[in-house]
Design a protein around this motif. Structure first.
Motif, mmCIF file in Angstrom:
data_model
loop_
_atom_site.group_PDB
_atom_site.id
_atom_site.type_symbol
_atom_site.label_atom_id
_atom_site.label_comp_id
_atom_site.label_asym_id
_atom_site.label_seq_id
_atom_site.Cartn_x
_atom_site.Cartn_y
_atom_site.Cartn_z
ATOM 1 N N SER A 63 0.864 -1.170 0.000
ATOM 2 C CA SER A 63 0.000 0.000 0.000
ATOM 3 C C SER A 63 0.902 1.222 0.000
ATOM 4 O O SER A 63 1.674 1.424 0.938
ATOM 5 N N GLY A 64 0.814 2.006 -1.067
ATOM 6 C CA GLY A 64 1.696 3.163 -1.181
ATOM 7 C C GLY A 64 3.137 2.717 -1.217
ATOM 8 O O GLY A 64 3.518 1.890 -2.026
ATOM 9 N N GLN A 65 3.942 3.229 -0.293
ATOM 10 C CA GLN A 65 5.358 2.874 -0.247
ATOM 11 C C GLN A 65 5.656 1.803 0.799
ATOM 12 O O GLN A 65 6.797 1.465 1.023
ATOM 13 N N GLN A 66 4.605 1.276 1.431
ATOM 14 C CA GLN A 66 4.820 0.267 2.457
ATOM 15 C C GLN A 66 4.445 -1.111 1.929
ATOM 16 O O GLN A 66 3.497 -1.253 1.162
#
Length: 169
Positions: free
Chosen positions: A154-157
């Motif tokens: 999710s996103g950068q994670q």
């Protein structure tokens, strides 16, 4: 003209949306092409393997879950011998059978891996999902190896972890 253009754009948007199905991806492997007639060989060992798989994990509290994609790998770790799977069953957290992927003998060629993917939007398994695999192999070969890799981004994670099968019998 402005309303006609807006109507056209909204119509295109609605038609381009694809409804996601809530099932596991079972299309990549054609089980029918792998089916074999059972043989009555005395030199075969029979086993069952348990594999934990997580469709969801808890996040922050027991009331918040995070959905995961799971790749279930069924591996033949023999260089020259085929192993055979006779059944693959997927259970939810409460032990209820969700689906049986196959209930007939299929083969895994030497050094081959076949996979089942549990889609991220398939939440049926819950936080304690698991598989049971029944298999047979010749007495002088390695038994099949089962593992699962769970992942979500999710996103950068990103989040990922793995589990390995445990032989039951």
């Amino acid at each position: 003209m402005k309303y006609l253009l807006a109507f056209f754009i909204v119509t295109l948007f609605i038609l381009s949306c694809k409804e996601e199905k809530g099932y596991s991806s079972i299309d990549p492997v054609n089980w029918e092409k792998r089916t074999l007639a059972p043989s009555g060989s005395d030199s075969m060992i029979v086993g069952s393997t348990y594999l934990s798989v997580y469709s969801q994990i808890y996040s922050q509290t027991e009331h918040v879950t995070h959905d995961l994609t799971a790749t279930v790998s069924m591996r033949n770790i023999n260089r020259a011998d085929t192993v055979y799977l006779t059944r693959a069953q997927y259970f939810d957290t409460k032990g209820n059978l969700i689906r049986t992927y196959f209930n007939r003998t299929i083969y895994i060629a030497p050094m081959e891996t076949i996979e089942i993917v549990i889609d991220e939007n398939d939440k049926e398994g819950g936080t304690g999902a698991n598989f049971l695999f029944d298999w047979t192999a010749a007495t002088d070969v390695q038994e099949p190896h089962f593992e699962a890799v769970m992942i979500s981004t999710s996103g950068q994670q990103g989040l990922s972890f793995a589990s390995q099968g445990i032989r039951l019998e």
